[in-house]
Scaffold this motif. Structure first.
Motif, PDB file in Angstrom:
ATOM      1  N   PRO A   1       3.884  -1.419  -2.538  1.00 11.91           N
ATOM      2  CA  PRO A   1       2.458  -1.075  -2.422  1.00 11.91           C
ATOM      3  C   PRO A   1       1.621  -2.330  -2.201  1.00 11.91           C
ATOM      4  CG  PRO A   1       3.461   0.008  -4.318  1.00 11.91           C
ATOM      5  CD  PRO A   1       4.456  -1.001  -3.827  1.00 11.91           C
ATOM      6  N   VAL A   2       0.642  -2.205  -1.316  1.00  9.62           N
ATOM      7  CA  VAL A   2      -0.222  -3.318  -0.953  1.00  9.62           C
ATOM      8  C   VAL A   2      -1.639  -2.782  -0.787  1.00  9.62           C
ATOM      9  CG1 VAL A   2      -0.747  -4.999   0.870  1.00  9.62           C
ATOM     10  CG2 VAL A   2       1.622  -4.604   0.206  1.00  9.62           C
ATOM     11  N   VAL A   3      -2.629  -3.610  -1.122  1.00  6.66           N
ATOM     12  CA  VAL A   3      -4.029  -3.268  -0.896  1.00  6.66           C
ATOM     13  C   VAL A   3      -4.627  -4.373  -0.033  1.00  6.66           C
ATOM     14  CG1 VAL A   3      -6.243  -2.733  -1.978  1.00  6.66           C
ATOM     15  CG2 VAL A   3      -4.125  -2.144  -3.148  1.00  6.66           C
ATOM     16  N   ALA A   4      -5.402  -3.991   0.985  1.00  9.91           N
ATOM     17  CA  ALA A   4      -5.896  -5.000   1.918  1.00  9.91           C
ATOM     18  C   ALA A   4      -7.257  -4.619   2.484  1.00  9.91           C
ATOM     19  CB  ALA A   4      -4.901  -5.194   3.062  1.00  9.91           C
ATOM     20  N   ILE A   5      -7.955  -5.631   2.967  1.00 10.39           N
ATOM     21  CA  ILE A   5      -9.232  -5.426   3.637  1.00 10.39           C
ATOM     22  C   ILE A   5      -9.459  -6.606   4.573  1.00 10.39           C
ATOM     23  CG2 ILE A   5     -10.657  -6.633   1.922  1.00 10.39           C
ATOM     24  CD1 ILE A   5     -12.768  -4.395   2.297  1.00 10.39           C
ATOM     25  N   ALA A   6     -10.231  -6.397   5.624  1.00  4.15           N
ATOM     26  CA  ALA A   6     -10.544  -7.493   6.551  1.00  4.15           C
ATOM     27  C   ALA A   6     -11.894  -7.241   7.187  1.00  4.15           C
ATOM     28  CB  ALA A   6      -9.463  -7.637   7.614  1.00  4.15           C
TER      29      ALA A   6
ATOM     30  N   ASN B   1     -13.836 -14.531  10.785  1.00  4.90           N
ATOM     31  CA  ASN B   1     -12.928 -13.441  10.459  1.00  4.90           C
ATOM     32  C   ASN B   1     -12.321 -13.751   9.102  1.00  4.90           C
ATOM     33  OD1 ASN B   1      -9.749 -12.393  10.931  1.00  4.90           O
ATOM     34  ND2 ASN B   1     -11.334 -10.986  11.591  1.00  4.90           N
ATOM     35  N   ALA B   2     -12.201 -12.726   8.242  1.00  5.39           N
ATOM     36  CA  ALA B   2     -11.610 -12.920   6.921  1.00  5.39           C
ATOM     37  C   ALA B   2     -10.679 -11.759   6.622  1.00  5.39           C
ATOM     38  CB  ALA B   2     -12.694 -13.013   5.842  1.00  5.39           C
ATOM     39  N   ALA B   3      -9.573 -12.051   5.962  1.00  6.48           N
ATOM     40  CA  ALA B   3      -8.590 -11.034   5.621  1.00  6.48           C
ATOM     41  C   ALA B   3      -8.042 -11.302   4.230  1.00  6.48           C
ATOM     42  CB  ALA B   3      -7.455 -11.029   6.647  1.00  6.48           C
ATOM     43  N   VAL B   4      -7.853 -10.221   3.461  1.00  4.43           N
ATOM     44  CA  VAL B   4      -7.394 -10.330   2.074  1.00  4.43           C
ATOM     45  C   VAL B   4      -6.274  -9.329   1.833  1.00  4.43           C
ATOM     46  CG1 VAL B   4      -8.068 -10.383  -0.355  1.00  4.43           C
ATOM     47  CG2 VAL B   4      -9.783 -10.798   1.425  1.00  4.43           C
ATOM     48  N   GLY B   5      -5.212  -9.757   1.188  1.00  2.00           N
ATOM     49  CA  GLY B   5      -4.155  -8.860   0.755  1.00  2.00           C
ATOM     50  C   GLY B   5      -3.880  -9.049  -0.725  1.00  2.00           C
ATOM     51  N   TRP B   6      -3.645  -7.941  -1.440  1.00  2.00           N
ATOM     52  CA  TRP B   6      -3.326  -7.976  -2.881  1.00  2.00           C
ATOM     53  C   TRP B   6      -1.984  -7.280  -3.067  1.00  2.00           C
ATOM     54  CZ3 TRP B   6      -3.391  -9.510  -7.669  1.00  2.00           C
ATOM     55  CH2 TRP B   6      -3.137  -8.646  -8.723  1.00  2.00           C
ATOM     56  N   ILE B   7      -1.018  -7.995  -3.681  1.00  2.00           N
ATOM     57  CA  ILE B   7       0.317  -7.475  -3.926  1.00  2.00           C
ATOM     58  C   ILE B   7       0.457  -7.234  -5.423  1.00  2.00           C
ATOM     59  CG2 ILE B   7       2.754  -7.764  -3.405  1.00  2.00           C
ATOM     60  CD1 ILE B   7       0.820  -8.138  -0.985  1.00  2.00           C
ATOM     61  N   PRO B   8       0.232  -5.999  -5.890  1.00  5.74           N
ATOM     62  CA  PRO B   8       0.210  -5.761  -7.345  1.00  5.74           C
ATOM     63  C   PRO B   8       1.481  -6.203  -8.055  1.00  5.74           C
ATOM     64  CG  PRO B   8      -0.647  -3.863  -6.155  1.00  5.74           C
ATOM     65  CD  PRO B   8      -0.074  -4.781  -5.126  1.00  5.74           C
ATOM     66  N   GLU B   9       2.662  -5.919  -7.469  1.00  6.23           N
ATOM     67  CA  GLU B   9       3.908  -6.228  -8.168  1.00  6.23           C
ATOM     68  C   GLU B   9       4.064  -7.714  -8.440  1.00  6.23           C
ATOM     69  OE1 GLU B   9       7.453  -4.655  -6.503  1.00  6.23           O
ATOM     70  OE2 GLU B   9       6.662  -2.602  -6.329  1.00  6.23           O
ATOM     71  N   ARG B  10       3.429  -8.540  -7.643  1.00  7.64           N
ATOM     72  CA  ARG B  10       3.575  -9.987  -7.793  1.00  7.64           C
ATOM     73  C   ARG B  10       2.327 -10.658  -8.330  1.00  7.64           C
ATOM     74  NH1 ARG B  10       7.429 -12.092  -2.910  1.00  7.64           N
ATOM     75  NH2 ARG B  10       8.987 -10.456  -3.116  1.00  7.64           N
TER      76      ARG B  10
END
Length: 570
Positions: A324-329, A338-347
């Motif tokens: 599972p991953v959560v992201a926005i850009a 331009n900006a991009a963000v990813g969140w990896i809950p398990e890590r």
């Protein structure tokens, strides 16, 4: 000029390139002294392997900053390329960038905090919370606006259009719903401006004051960013942005008022600040644990394993990237950032990239590295182009038998080819990825229907164009391409002032997301792959899949649908 290139980029589109895990062992962190080894660049706070890969991408055109943290430690805080060509300043992890549509995550967080404080309910109708909202959207709930299911679509104006709060509410009241609330999905900048008006009303504080004190300020007093234009500004040195044609973007000196972008695209900050803020959100130190869960949890399915969340993000289930991953850009507007963000809950891992040039944006870089980031393999790097012949010999015009044409120019020994006419554009820019030829045809149909005045927004657009250029006598399609994650249909409008080329990007409900009129024909920079053969200068491999052969006074464009040969003009 009709320009509405919103910095509030469509999240569902751009987030497809995000959400990868990054399996690395930090050799150097912000908390530890550098080990006794020579650094590979001016970025001693970035793991050597990561820095070597990002440096290679920088040589291919990436210009910006990277911030990667696992737990409470940064394993990469680095900048690449020039922040400002005029001054020679370099990008760093503490350079300020406009974050465009990533602003929506902050607006959604403000709403969740107001829910925690008992100031509103997610199921309150927006007209109840802001009595001035009396248009068709008044019965939609806060939850529906957060999830882009309110029925509102599009924006209420160009990013640099002066608009006060009253004007914004009046514009929202005039918007027609593209479907009844809760009965569909349409990405909406206007909806997040409406949320800003709700925050402004319900909190008892001006929207910007509430955002600064309750959302940007973390427990302990750290302030993470500010606004690109107006006050309170983001603190720190700013990167200059550069648009598709190399011109500098808006510098943040727009005098306002700012309600066309309030809530949907007005914030700015450093990569370090954005990463710090994202972790505080998802770890439940900025909001209550229940709000943190809502910020990341799937809320409305968008297809292909993706869902909008109540936090303004896109959630990917494990089918997409294995975890599972959560992201926005956000970005792609008139600022050039331009900006991009990813969140990896398990890590407990956050990945942030920001960029200030369209040559190789943060989103494109993530798209190129996603497979390796997921698998934990070394990051790919772009290959150097092969040697070629004399680019100057390519200059000039080339005409297709079907009427379209190409023009090749050379600057700094680098060739560039532009296409005029639907046939030439179609050959040079074939569909690729998630967009099919049918999608491009349907987009063209929607644009032509809109410009024929078959929608309210289309009639308003014609009125605006005719006010500037005189009556429109004809509208002719001039080709559809995919650029910056969106479909753009080029059209030639014949007006009192003569023919005007422009492009429009519309959503599935024919709402205008972006427009540039007049504009130049679509073009590609080229690199040699042989003595007479060239390909697009596209190190990420996400652009048009074509090869160009120059021989005997012709250029042959070869792509997945076949070939098209144009002869040099006399």
């Amino acid at each position: 000029m009709r320009t509405r290139r919103s910095g509030a980029t469509r999240t569902a589109t751009v987030a497809l390139a995000l959400g990868a895990t990054l399996a690395v062992t930090a050799a150097c962190t912000a908390d530890d002294p550098a080990p006794d080894r020579p650094t590979v660049s001016a970025n001693p706070r970035c793991d050597a392997r990561l820095d070597a890969a990002f440096s290679a991408w920088a040589r291919a055109g990436f210009s910006g900053a990277v911030a990667i943290s696992t737990g409470d430690r940064f394993e990469c805080l680095a900048g690449y390329g020039a922040a400002d060509d005029a001054t020679g300043a370099r990008n760093t992890a503490d350079t300020v960038y406009s974050i465009g549509s990533v602003t929506k995550a902050f607006t959604a967080t403000a709403i969740l905090k107001l829910v925690e404080d008992g100031k509103l309910s997610l199921d309150d109708p927006v007209g109840k919370l802001v009595p001035a909202i009396v248009g068709p959207v008044a019965t939609a709930t806060v939850r529906q606006v957060l999830l882009h299911t309110s029925g509102l679509g599009g924006s209420i104006g160009a990013d640099d259009q002066p608009l006060d709060r009253a004007g914004a509410i009046a514009a929202i009241n005039k918007l027609e719903l593209v479907f009844p609330p809760g009965k569909g999905n349409a990405y909406s900048n206007a909806g997040y401006t409406l949320l800003a008006a709700i925050i402004d009303t319900v909190s008892g504080m001006p929207y910007r004051d509430y955002t600064r004190t309750r959302v940007l300020t973390l427990p302990g007093g750290t302030v993470t960013g500010g606004f690109w234009s107006g006050r309170p500004p983001a603190a720190g040195p700013r990167a200059a942005g550069y648009l598709d044609d190399g011109r500098p973007g808006h510098t943040g000196d727009f005098a306002g008022p700012y309600w066309t972008t309030e809530g949907n695209g007005s914030l700015a900050m450093t990569a370090r600040e954005l990463a710090t803020w994202a972790r505080a959100l998802f770890r439940g130190t900025l909001v209550a644990p229940e709000s943190a869960r809502l910020a990341a949890a799937p809320g409305y399915p968008a297809g292909d394993g993706r869902s909008y969340t109540l936090g303004g993000w896109v959630a990917f289930d494990a089918r997409v990237y294995g975890k599972p991953v959560v992201a926005i850009a956000g970005g792609g507007g008139d600022v050039g950032h331009n900006a991009a963000v990813g969140w990896i809950p398990e890590r407990d891992q956050v990945i942030v990239m920001s960029s200030n040039r369209s040559v190789l944006t943060a989103e494109k870089l993530l798209a190129a590295t996603v497979p390796s980031l997921v698998s934990g393999d070394p990051l790919p790097t772009p290959s150097a182009p092969a040697g070629g012949g004399d680019p100057a010999a390519l200059t000039g015009g080339y005409r297709l038998d079907t009427g379209g044409s190409y023009e090749v120019t050379v600057a700094d020994n680098r060739p560039r080819i532009s296409a005029s006419g639907a046939d030439a554009v179609g050959a040079l820019f074939p569909p690729r990825g998630r967009f099919s030829a049918g999608d491009l045809r349907e987009h063209e149909r929607r644009v032509l229907s809109m410009l024929a005045g078959k929608t309210r927004e289309g009639r308003e657009e014609r009125k605006a164009v005719e006010a500037e250029h005189g009556p429109i006598s004809t509208v002719a399609a001039a080709g559809t391409i995919v650029a910056e994650g969106e479909m753009r249909t080029y059209v030639t409008l014949t007006t009192r002032d003569g023919p005007r080329l422009g492009w429009y990007a519309v959503d599935e409900h024919s709402n205008i997301g972006a427009v540039e009129l007049p504009t130049d024909p679509p073009a590609l920079a080229l690199v040699p792959v042989g003595t007479h053969r060239y390909r697009p200068d596209d190190p990420t491999g996400t652009g048009p899949d074509v090869t160009l052969d120059f021989a005997g006074g012709t250029v042959t464009v070869s792509g997945p649908a076949g070939t098209a040969t144009a002869a040099r003009k006399p």
